[in-house]
Design a protein around this motif. Structure first.
Motif, PDB file in Angstrom:
ATOM      1  N   ASP A  16       0.835  -1.208   0.000  1.00 46.09           N
ATOM      2  CA  ASP A  16       0.000   0.000   0.000  1.00 46.09           C
ATOM      3  C   ASP A  16       0.870   1.258   0.000  1.00 46.09           C
ATOM      4  O   ASP A  16       0.600   2.222  -0.725  1.00 46.09           O
ATOM      5  N   TYR A  17       1.926   1.251   0.823  1.00 44.79           N
ATOM      6  CA  TYR A  17       2.850   2.388   0.875  1.00 44.79           C
ATOM      7  C   TYR A  17       3.472   2.634  -0.505  1.00 44.79           C
ATOM      8  O   TYR A  17       3.504   3.781  -0.993  1.00 44.79           O
ATOM      9  N   ALA A  19       2.316   1.677  -3.387  1.00 43.29           N
ATOM     10  CA  ALA A  19       1.267   2.086  -4.325  1.00 43.29           C
ATOM     11  C   ALA A  19       1.049   3.594  -4.253  1.00 43.29           C
ATOM     12  O   ALA A  19       0.857   4.253  -5.282  1.00 43.29           O
ATOM     13  N   GLU A  20       1.080   4.138  -3.038  1.00 39.33           N
ATOM     14  CA  GLU A  20       0.898   5.583  -2.858  1.00 39.33           C
ATOM     15  C   GLU A  20       2.080   6.376  -3.395  1.00 39.33           C
ATOM     16  O   GLU A  20       1.908   7.457  -3.955  1.00 39.33           O
ATOM     17  N   THR A  21       3.299   5.846  -3.214  1.00 41.48           N
ATOM     18  CA  THR A  21       4.489   6.592  -3.618  1.00 41.48           C
ATOM     19  C   THR A  21       4.909   6.336  -5.057  1.00 41.48           C
ATOM     20  O   THR A  21       5.424   7.227  -5.716  1.00 41.48           O
ATOM     21  N   ALA A  52      -1.753  -2.874  -6.946  1.00 40.91           N
ATOM     22  CA  ALA A  52      -0.622  -2.092  -7.446  1.00 40.91           C
ATOM     23  C   ALA A  52       0.457  -2.966  -8.083  1.00 40.91           C
ATOM     24  O   ALA A  52       1.278  -2.467  -8.858  1.00 40.91           O
TER      25      ALA A  52
END
Length: 192
Positions: A16-17, A19-21, A52
């Motif tokens: 998730d981290y 995917a955000e970055t 992602a």
């Protein structure tokens, strides 16, 4: 509500981290085998099913684990490349191909020297900002991290420890690293 197992939570949190970055994620895992009370290939499935992840290379010396993972995957099978070989040979092949990864999940052999060699090989196919999850690294429970975690602690200019997941009923702990300087490190089999 059923609680998600520790390994799955750690994988999801860091994907998730990324995917955000980063948006899209290229992932690598070493080790599909699980203990008899767990599902074989569960990390393969969790990683491949994350929205992602656009590509996953899954390495294991035991070809039978590929069969089980394939049975568990649906359409996600299209984004998984299975390499059934020892991790040293597989990582060397990926390095020669020029492959790099954003997320690297290391849960291979239980031998500390092999785990360290896997880690060095993973650094060679990482990118700046890549996340490396080292599984089973609680020194009270396992020897896998006995060489790798101290190396990471001493080389904060190359990798940064960003999370330590303690041992619990379903896990022997994980150490999560962010790669600051990827590069070609000596990763041949260790000799004592």
């Amino acid at each position: 509500m059923v609680s998600m197992p520790t390994r799955q939570r750690t994988i999801k949190k860091w994907l998730d981290y990324l995917a955000e970055t980063n948006g899209e994620v290229a992932a690598l895992e070493i080790g599909r085998v699980r203990s008899p009370n767990e599902t074989v290939g569960h990390s393969t499935v969790v990683i491949a099913r994350h929205p992602a992840v656009k590509r996953l290379v899954s390495i294991d010396i035991n070809a039978a684990t590929e069969y089980v993972a394939r049975e568990l995957l649906g359409e996600e099978i299209q984004k998984v490349e299975f390499i059934n070989a020892d991790s040293f040979s597989a990582l060397e092949k990926l390095l020669l191909r020029g492959d790099t990864f954003d997320f690297l999940y290391l849960d291979g052999a239980s031998d500390a020297e092999i785990c360290f060699t896997d880690f060095m090989g993973a650094l060679n196919v990482s990118r700046e900002g890549s996340i490396i999850v080292l599984d089973d690294t609680d020194p009270k429970c396992d020897v896998k991290g006995n060489l790798t975690v101290p190396w990471a602690e001493e080389h904060g200019d190359i990798v940064e420890i960003v999370d330590r997941v303690p041992s619990g009923p379903d896990s022997n702990g994980q150490t999560v690293l962010r790669v600051l300087i990827p590069g070609v490190f000596e990763c041949g089999p260790m000799h004592t």
